[in-house]
Design a protein around this motif. Structure first.
Motif, short mmCIF file in Angstrom:
data_model
loop_
_atom_site.label_atom_id
_atom_site.label_comp_id
_atom_site.label_asym_id
_atom_site.label_seq_id
_atom_site.Cartn_x
_atom_site.Cartn_y
_atom_site.Cartn_z
N UNK A 35 14.53 15.06 -9.41
CA UNK A 35 15.42 14.78 -10.78
C UNK A 35 14.60 15.76 -11.85
N UNK A 36 14.62 16.72 -11.87
CA UNK A 36 13.68 17.84 -12.94
C UNK A 36 14.22 17.67 -14.13
N UNK A 37 15.60 17.05 -14.59
CA UNK A 37 16.12 16.71 -15.71
C UNK A 37 15.15 15.70 -16.52
N UNK A 38 14.57 14.69 -15.94
CA UNK A 38 13.58 13.68 -16.49
C UNK A 38 12.15 14.01 -17.05
N UNK A 39 11.90 15.39 -16.56
CA UNK A 39 10.58 15.97 -16.90
C UNK A 39 10.65 17.06 -18.07
N UNK A 93 18.01 21.47 -15.51
CA UNK A 93 17.28 20.97 -16.71
C UNK A 93 18.32 20.42 -17.47
N UNK A 94 17.92 19.63 -18.66
CA UNK A 94 18.78 19.18 -19.58
C UNK A 94 19.10 20.41 -20.53
N UNK A 95 20.45 20.22 -21.09
CA UNK A 95 20.60 21.29 -21.87
C UNK A 95 19.67 21.25 -23.14
N UNK A 96 19.29 22.52 -23.46
CA UNK A 96 18.26 22.39 -24.84
C UNK A 96 17.56 23.65 -24.70
N UNK A 97 16.68 23.75 -25.57
CA UNK A 97 15.84 24.94 -25.63
C UNK A 97 14.31 24.81 -25.01
N UNK A 98 13.89 25.82 -24.30
CA UNK A 98 12.50 25.72 -23.41
C UNK A 98 11.79 26.90 -23.73
N UNK A 99 10.68 26.81 -23.25
CA UNK A 99 9.45 27.71 -23.46
C UNK A 99 9.12 28.22 -21.81
N UNK A 100 9.24 29.24 -21.17
CA UNK A 100 8.93 29.67 -20.30
C UNK A 100 7.84 30.89 -20.03
N UNK A 101 7.20 30.34 -18.97
CA UNK A 101 5.89 31.61 -18.65
C UNK A 101 6.06 31.92 -17.08
N UNK A 141 23.16 23.38 -17.99
CA UNK A 141 22.53 22.54 -17.07
C UNK A 141 21.42 23.20 -16.04
N UNK A 142 21.34 24.41 -16.17
CA UNK A 142 20.60 25.20 -15.01
C UNK A 142 19.68 26.18 -15.81
N UNK A 143 18.55 26.07 -15.60
CA UNK A 143 17.49 27.29 -16.17
C UNK A 143 17.63 28.32 -15.03
N UNK A 144 18.03 29.63 -15.16
CA UNK A 144 18.12 30.40 -14.08
C UNK A 144 17.37 31.65 -14.52
N UNK A 145 16.38 32.21 -13.63
CA UNK A 145 15.36 33.44 -13.89
C UNK A 145 15.98 34.37 -12.66
N UNK A 146 16.16 35.76 -13.08
CA UNK A 146 16.58 36.62 -12.21
C UNK A 146 15.38 37.85 -12.08
#
Length: 405
Positions: A35-39, A93-101, A141-146
């Motif tokens: 459950x990745x939405x909980x972290x 993930x939960x909908x919202x804003x994220x920092x990605x590296x 609801x899904x963070x995707x990277x291509x």
């Protein structure tokens, strides 16, 4: 054949994620259910011997698993992208804003490919700089990277950005095309006039930010991270005016427009606690290339009446009809800008034209001559009209805000 390993379980626990038993991977590439939405912090490491996070081999994404690759032909031994190919990794993930590296030697990385669009649409997605930590606004609801071009992917770290606090007074953000922001050839769209403080901001609001951009359609605006910039900035209670519809590059943009506007533009604002307000397009310019041209429905010569609430007198052009449908479905306020302009122009009489001439040093004989001078063409207009439209939109927003209290 199925093999079971408890090594991935330890990695999941290290990330603060609940794990029951051991993770398993079979020949079909099934991922351990997480459950990745909980972290709020996720780290994915790639390769059969990778450590320091959620170990990923060749799992195919599913909502139940919570992470994985879009396609089933990923080579677990290398996680490499070959020439003329791409690799998409997805994390629920939960909908919202994220920092990605990301740790990769890829030169091309894209985030947030929009879902549910026409098959004719060629990738509504946002380019990112893989050498820097970047921000991503997730709406589906899904963070995707291509990852494209020959490249290897080693690690992806995703950290949630804390939601913004509500401002004492809401701000206003404007999304639109050249009818919202444009200064070319003497034009001054309504957003420019407000930003220049030629139109007074009502006391109800703290600030105005014009994110409009000339020449953009809904997909171009999305791909250039212009919508994302608003979603990363908007705070709960802020107002976002939305209008876009006079441009289309083709490639399925018209067919994709309803889903993209509803599920990303409008819903993205709502998810962040903002308040979307739909604007119909500005009144069409009643201009002619020559005296031989007809009025294309923008002015009734016999009745001496303006009919320019939309191009050709059609109130549902420029995707106005689609915007109204979205507003009705999501219970949003609509400001009928085109209709306002047409109604206002039809109040102009000889006395108004005379007073205008006295104030501006002009010599217009009729209302149509005066109004024509405010336009450069059918879509674009000068500050004389920009100030009028800007004042009307701000007054309408002020009423909406006060009624919401």
């Amino acid at each position: 054949m199925k093999k079971t390993t408890c090594g991935i379980a330890a990695a999941l626990l290290a990330c603060g994620l609940a794990v029951t038993g051991c993770a398993s991977t079979d020949a079909a590439g099934k991922a351990a259910s997480v459950d990745t939405t909980k972290s709020s912090n996720l780290t994915f490491v790639f390769g059969t011997k990778a450590k320091g996070g959620i170990a990923v081999s060749n799992q195919v994404y599913s909502d139940k698993a919570g992470y994985g690759f879009k396609d089933a032909d990923v080579k677990a031994s290398a996680f490499a992208v070959t020439a003329d190919s791409s690799l998409m990794f997805k994390a629920k993930v939960a909908n919202g804003n994220y920092s990605v590296t990301v740790s990769t030697d890829a030169t091309k990385v894209f985030a947030e490919t929009a879902e549910g669009l026409s098959d004719m649409t060629h990738n509504a997605r946002i380019p990112k700089n893989p050498t820097e930590t970047f921000q991503v606004a997730v709406c589906d609801g899904v963070l995707d990277l291509t990852f494209e071009e020959p490249a290897n992917v080693k690690k992806i770290t995703i950290n949630a950005i804390a939601p913004k606090a509500k401002n004492a007074k809401p701000a206003i953000y404007a999304i639109g095309d050249s009818t919202t922001k444009n200064t070319a050839n003497g034009a001054n769209s309504w957003g420019n006039c407000v930003a220049n403080k030629w139109v007074k901001l009502p006391e109800s609001f703290s600030a105005f930010y014009n994110h409009g951009m000339a020449g953009r359609d809904s997909i171009q605006f999305y791909n250039q991270a212009r919508l994302e910039a608003v979603l990363l900035a908007v705070a709960p209670g802020d107002y976002v005016t939305i209008n876009m519809g006079i441009n289309s590059r083709g490639d399925g943009e018209i067919e994709s427009y309803p889903a993209l506007m509803a599920n990303y533009y409008v819903e993205g604002v709502i998810q962040r606690g903002g308040i979307p307000v739909i604007l119909t397009r500005t009144p069409d310019g009643p201009v002619r290339g020559s005296e031989a041209d007809n009025w294309a429905g923008d002015y009734d010569v016999a009745a001496k009446k303006f009919t320019n609430r939309g191009a050709g007198g059609n109130a549902d052009d420029a995707r106005n009809g689609e915007l109204r449908k979205i507003a009705a479905a999501k219970k949003l306020a609509v400001i009928e800008v085109g209709q306002y302009g047409e109604d206002l122009f039809n109040t102009f009489d000889a006395a108004y034209v005379k007073k205008y001439n006295e104030d501006h040093g002009t010599k217009f004989a009729t209302p149509i001559e005066m109004v024509q001078s405010w336009y450069l063409d059918h879509n674009h207009y000068r500050a004389e009209l920009g100030n009028i439209i800007g004042a009307y939109i701000l007054d309408s927003l002020d009423k909406i805000a006060k009624n919401a209290k």
